[in-house]
Design an enzyme around this catalytic site. Structure first.
Site, PDB file in Angstrom:
ATOM      1  N   ASP A   1      24.375  41.081  76.391  1.00 53.01           N
ATOM      2  CA  ASP A   1      25.048  40.866  77.763  1.00 53.01           C
ATOM      3  C   ASP A   1      24.511  39.365  78.249  1.00 53.01           C
ATOM      4  O   ASP A   1      24.787  39.249  79.753  1.00 53.01           O
ATOM      5  CB  ASP A   1      24.089  41.839  78.700  1.00 53.01           C
ATOM      6  CG  ASP A   1      22.661  41.981  78.394  1.00 53.01           C
ATOM      7  OD1 ASP A   1      21.998  40.628  78.048  1.00 53.01           O
ATOM      8  OD2 ASP A   1      22.081  42.905  78.331  1.00 53.01           O
TER       9      ASP A   1
ATOM     10  N   HIS B   1      23.007  40.482  67.730  1.00 56.63           N
ATOM     11  CA  HIS B   1      24.291  41.080  67.709  1.00 56.63           C
ATOM     12  C   HIS B   1      25.399  40.540  68.380  1.00 56.63           C
ATOM     13  O   HIS B   1      26.356  41.246  68.872  1.00 56.63           O
ATOM     14  CB  HIS B   1      23.971  42.744  68.184  1.00 56.63           C
ATOM     15  CG  HIS B   1      23.089  43.423  67.427  1.00 56.63           C
ATOM     16  ND1 HIS B   1      22.320  44.383  67.846  1.00 56.63           N
ATOM     17  CD2 HIS B   1      22.912  43.255  66.137  1.00 56.63           C
ATOM     18  CE1 HIS B   1      21.524  44.919  66.816  1.00 56.63           C
ATOM     19  NE2 HIS B   1      22.152  44.400  65.513  1.00 56.63           N
TER      20      HIS B   1
ATOM     21  N   CYS C   1      40.302  36.680  66.719  1.00 53.76           N
ATOM     22  CA  CYS C   1      41.543  37.033  66.459  1.00 53.76           C
ATOM     23  C   CYS C   1      41.170  37.864  65.151  1.00 53.76           C
ATOM     24  O   CYS C   1      40.547  37.188  64.093  1.00 53.76           O
ATOM     25  CB  CYS C   1      42.765  36.280  66.442  1.00 53.76           C
ATOM     26  SG  CYS C   1      44.136  36.909  65.696  1.00 53.76           S
TER      27      CYS C   1
ATOM     28  N   CYS D   1      49.140  34.985  68.442  1.00 56.61           N
ATOM     29  CA  CYS D   1      49.707  35.210  67.125  1.00 56.61           C
ATOM     30  C   CYS D   1      50.335  36.695  67.248  1.00 56.61           C
ATOM     31  O   CYS D   1      51.052  37.162  66.321  1.00 56.61           O
ATOM     32  CB  CYS D   1      48.763  34.913  65.857  1.00 56.61           C
ATOM     33  SG  CYS D   1      47.729  36.159  65.514  1.00 56.61           S
TER      34      CYS D   1
ATOM     35  N   GLY E   1      11.520  47.105  74.824  1.00 58.09           N
ATOM     36  CA  GLY E   1      12.793  47.933  75.072  1.00 58.09           C
ATOM     37  C   GLY E   1      13.889  48.299  73.902  1.00 58.09           C
ATOM     38  O   GLY E   1      14.901  48.038  74.175  1.00 58.09           O
TER      39      GLY E   1
ATOM     40  N   SER F   1      14.580  51.055  70.666  1.00 60.99           N
ATOM     41  CA  SER F   1      14.036  52.084  69.818  1.00 60.99           C
ATOM     42  C   SER F   1      13.938  51.725  68.322  1.00 60.99           C
ATOM     43  O   SER F   1      13.447  52.503  67.610  1.00 60.99           O
ATOM     44  CB  SER F   1      15.228  53.323  70.055  1.00 60.99           C
ATOM     45  OG  SER F   1      16.373  52.885  69.658  1.00 60.99           O
TER      46      SER F   1
ATOM     47  N   ASN G   1       7.492  49.609  75.906  1.00 62.10           N
ATOM     48  CA  ASN G   1       8.173  50.550  76.192  1.00 62.10           C
ATOM     49  C   ASN G   1       7.672  51.857  76.932  1.00 62.10           C
ATOM     50  O   ASN G   1       6.472  52.138  76.562  1.00 62.10           O
ATOM     51  CB  ASN G   1       8.837  51.075  74.802  1.00 62.10           C
ATOM     52  CG  ASN G   1      10.035  51.797  74.768  1.00 62.10           C
ATOM     53  OD1 ASN G   1      10.255  52.548  75.508  1.00 62.10           O
ATOM     54  ND2 ASN G   1      11.045  51.217  73.598  1.00 62.10           N
TER      55      ASN G   1
ATOM     56  N   GLU H   1       8.467  54.842  76.282  1.00 56.97           N
ATOM     57  CA  GLU H   1       8.284  55.728  75.348  1.00 56.97           C
ATOM     58  C   GLU H   1       7.988  55.239  73.977  1.00 56.97           C
ATOM     59  O   GLU H   1       8.148  53.904  73.683  1.00 56.97           O
ATOM     60  CB  GLU H   1       9.672  56.544  75.241  1.00 56.97           C
ATOM     61  CG  GLU H   1       9.954  57.545  76.463  1.00 56.97           C
ATOM     62  CD  GLU H   1      11.355  58.039  76.255  1.00 56.97           C
ATOM     63  OE1 GLU H   1      11.787  58.186  74.892  1.00 56.97           O
ATOM     64  OE2 GLU H   1      12.168  58.070  77.361  1.00 56.97           O
TER      65      GLU H   1
ATOM     66  N   ALA I   1       9.651  47.241  80.970  1.00 61.82           N
ATOM     67  CA  ALA I   1       9.522  45.904  80.648  1.00 61.82           C
ATOM     68  C   ALA I   1       9.138  45.009  81.915  1.00 61.82           C
ATOM     69  O   ALA I   1       8.213  44.008  81.735  1.00 61.82           O
ATOM     70  CB  ALA I   1      10.892  45.416  80.040  1.00 61.82           C
TER      71      ALA I   1
HETATM   72  P1  NAD Z   1      18.222  51.824  72.626  1.00 66.28           P
HETATM   73  O1  NAD Z   1      19.258  52.162  73.478  1.00 66.28           O
HETATM   74  O2  NAD Z   1      18.302  52.350  71.179  1.00 66.28           O
HETATM   75  O3  NAD Z   1      16.752  52.028  73.043  1.00 66.28           O
HETATM   76  C1  NAD Z   1      16.385  51.537  74.306  1.00 66.28           C
HETATM   77  C2  NAD Z   1      15.031  51.613  74.256  1.00 66.28           C
HETATM   78  O4  NAD Z   1      14.517  51.114  75.600  1.00 66.28           O
HETATM   79  C3  NAD Z   1      14.439  53.177  74.274  1.00 66.28           C
HETATM   80  O5  NAD Z   1      13.206  53.137  73.283  1.00 66.28           O
HETATM   81  C4  NAD Z   1      13.597  53.273  75.683  1.00 66.28           C
HETATM   82  O6  NAD Z   1      12.461  54.003  75.517  1.00 66.28           O
HETATM   83  C5  NAD Z   1      13.466  51.943  76.317  1.00 66.28           C
HETATM   84  N1  NAD Z   1      13.694  51.660  77.524  1.00 66.28           N
HETATM   85  C6  NAD Z   1      14.152  52.334  78.517  1.00 66.28           C
HETATM   86  N2  NAD Z   1      14.266  51.831  80.107  1.00 66.28           N
HETATM   87  C7  NAD Z   1      13.107  50.787  79.657  1.00 66.28           C
HETATM   88  C8  NAD Z   1      12.422  49.803  80.653  1.00 66.28           C
HETATM   89  N3  NAD Z   1      12.693  49.914  81.888  1.00 66.28           N
HETATM   90  N4  NAD Z   1      11.609  49.017  79.931  1.00 66.28           N
HETATM   91  C9  NAD Z   1      11.350  48.951  78.631  1.00 66.28           C
HETATM   92  N5  NAD Z   1      12.003  49.617  77.908  1.00 66.28           N
HETATM   93  C10 NAD Z   1      12.829  50.680  78.205  1.00 66.28           C
HETATM   94  O7  NAD Z   1      18.361  50.490  72.220  1.00 66.28           O
HETATM   95  P2  NAD Z   1      18.508  49.380  71.093  1.00 66.28           P
HETATM   96  O8  NAD Z   1      17.185  49.523  70.320  1.00 66.28           O
HETATM   97  O9  NAD Z   1      18.472  47.889  71.782  1.00 66.28           O
HETATM   98  O10 NAD Z   1      19.743  49.586  70.330  1.00 66.28           O
HETATM   99  C11 NAD Z   1      20.813  49.620  70.817  1.00 66.28           C
HETATM  100  C12 NAD Z   1      22.076  48.778  70.225  1.00 66.28           C
HETATM  101  O11 NAD Z   1      22.870  48.703  71.200  1.00 66.28           O
HETATM  102  C13 NAD Z   1      21.603  47.292  70.144  1.00 66.28           C
HETATM  103  O12 NAD Z   1      21.778  46.721  68.890  1.00 66.28           O
HETATM  104  C14 NAD Z   1      22.078  46.575  71.302  1.00 66.28           C
HETATM  105  O13 NAD Z   1      22.929  45.542  70.698  1.00 66.28           O
HETATM  106  C15 NAD Z   1      23.238  47.392  71.854  1.00 66.28           C
HETATM  107  N6  NAD Z   1      23.367  47.513  73.331  1.00 66.28           N
HETATM  108  C16 NAD Z   1      23.117  46.454  74.128  1.00 66.28           C
HETATM  109  C17 NAD Z   1      23.207  46.540  75.456  1.00 66.28           C
HETATM  110  C18 NAD Z   1      23.086  45.294  76.235  1.00 66.28           C
HETATM  111  O14 NAD Z   1      23.531  44.360  75.782  1.00 66.28           O
HETATM  112  N7  NAD Z   1      22.324  45.192  77.424  1.00 66.28           N
HETATM  113  C19 NAD Z   1      23.184  47.785  76.094  1.00 66.28           C
HETATM  114  C20 NAD Z   1      23.218  48.911  75.321  1.00 66.28           C
HETATM  115  C21 NAD Z   1      23.387  48.886  73.921  1.00 66.28           C
HETATM  116 ZN    ZN Z   2      45.720  35.578  66.012  1.00 67.04          ZN
END
Ligand code: NAD
Ligand code: ZN
Length: 247
Positions: free
Chosen positions: A106, A121, A129, A153, A190, A192, A216, A218, A235
């Site tokens: 993001d 990521h 493309c 293209c 933040g 999992s 986190n 959780e 966070a």
């Molecule tokens: P995940 O969705 O698997 O886990 C999110 C974690 O954040 C959970 O453990 C949850 O308990 C915790 N959480 C929830 N609210 C919170 C808060 N307020 N403060 C702190 N922690 C909090 O996320 P992940 O492990 O990053 O894996 C997901 C994949 O998806 C990543 O590779 C990411 O690239 C992608 N993704 C990115 C975005 C983004 O860019 N914002 C959004 C969704 C998914």
């Molecule tokens: Zn192209």
């Protein structure tokens, strides 16, 4: 140990040793209204990730993947950094945090002022493309009523986000491992920790002698295996307190 005491302890370690690195995941952007994957919020419940967010799924049916990508793009475009992103930028500017490794796509860490950001990521800023590899700024090709954007293209464009099944960009992977090996503390915020190979970074850091702090609301599988100090909480709540203690 009560949460406030834990924060006090981590704050002391930060000041003493500096040289900390943050590894962030979708949870840090939840308070910016971007739903995480494994939280109980809407966006992802409607999409089967392997079908919509994998490279195989994208190749088989790009129109379908783009329905999800457009929705994610729209959410990210509206989102603003929250107090947690700003707190990390401030820790960096005070010389206490050397870098942020983020799994997020993001760009909110950069928007908050963080300078050394490794985007593990990729991001949503550019499209590439799938045939001739030409790049375009996303804004230039965005928003054709859900129809996948196309290259000059004629082929379909893909975001620079790493989809499931795609390799991590070489430089990001290499740099993240070096940061993990050379930090004195890794703050895991933040995430999992279920997406490989990003989820190996805490173990790599610990094996190189770093203190692993997990923030986190959780617990995760890391909590009782790799983490030294688990601070339950959001966070923004925890990072703002950490920052206050540094004043
Ligand atoms: P995940 O969705 O698997 O886990 C999110 C974690 O954040 C959970 O453990 C949850 O308990 C915790 N959480 C929830 N609210 C919170 C808060 N307020 N403060 C702190 N922690 C909090 O996320 P992940 O492990 O990053 O894996 C997901 C994949 O998806 C990543 O590779 C990411 O690239 C992608 N993704 C990115 C975005 C983004 O860019 N914002 C959004 C969704 C998914
Ligand atoms: Zn192209």
């Amino acid at each position: 140990m009560p949460t406030d005491e834990l924060i006090e302890k981590v704050s002391g370690l930060l000041a003493e040793r500096g040289n900390a690195v943050a590894l962030t995941g979708a949870g840090i952007s939840v308070e910016s209204d971007i739903p995480s994957f494994r939280g109980a919020q809407g966006l992802w419940e409607r999409y089967d990730l392997m079908e919509y967010a994998s490279i195989e799924g994208f190749r088989a049916n790009p129109e379908k993947s783009w329905r999800m990508l457009y929705e994610l793009l729209a959410v990210c475009k509206k989102a603003k950094p929250n107090a947690a992103h700003y707190a990390l930028a401030e820790l960096e500017s005070r010389g206490l945090l050397r870098s942020v490794i983020t799994q997020n796509v993001d760009s909110l860490h950069q928007a908050a002022g963080s300078r050394r950001v490794i985007e593990y990521h990729g991001n949503m800023e550019e499209l590439v493309c799938v045939s001739c590899w030409k790049n375009y700024p996303t804004d230039e090709r965005y928003g054709n009523d859900g129809v996948p954007p196309r290259c000059d293209c004629g082929e379909i464009l893909k975001t620079n986000v790493v989809l499931f099944g795609e390799p991590i960009p070489w430089l990001a992977r290499q740099s993240a491992e070096e940061e993990a090996q050379n930090c004195s503390m890794l703050m895991v915020i933040g995430t999992s920790a279920q997406v490989a190979p990003a989820c190996d970074l805490p173990r790599i850091a610990r094996a190189s002698g770093a203190v692993i702090v997990e923030i986190n609301p959780e617990k995760t599988w890391l909590t009782d295996t790799v983490t030294h100090m688990y601070i339950p909480g959001s966070a923004s709540g925890v990072l703002c307190k950490l920052l206050e203690k540094q004043a």
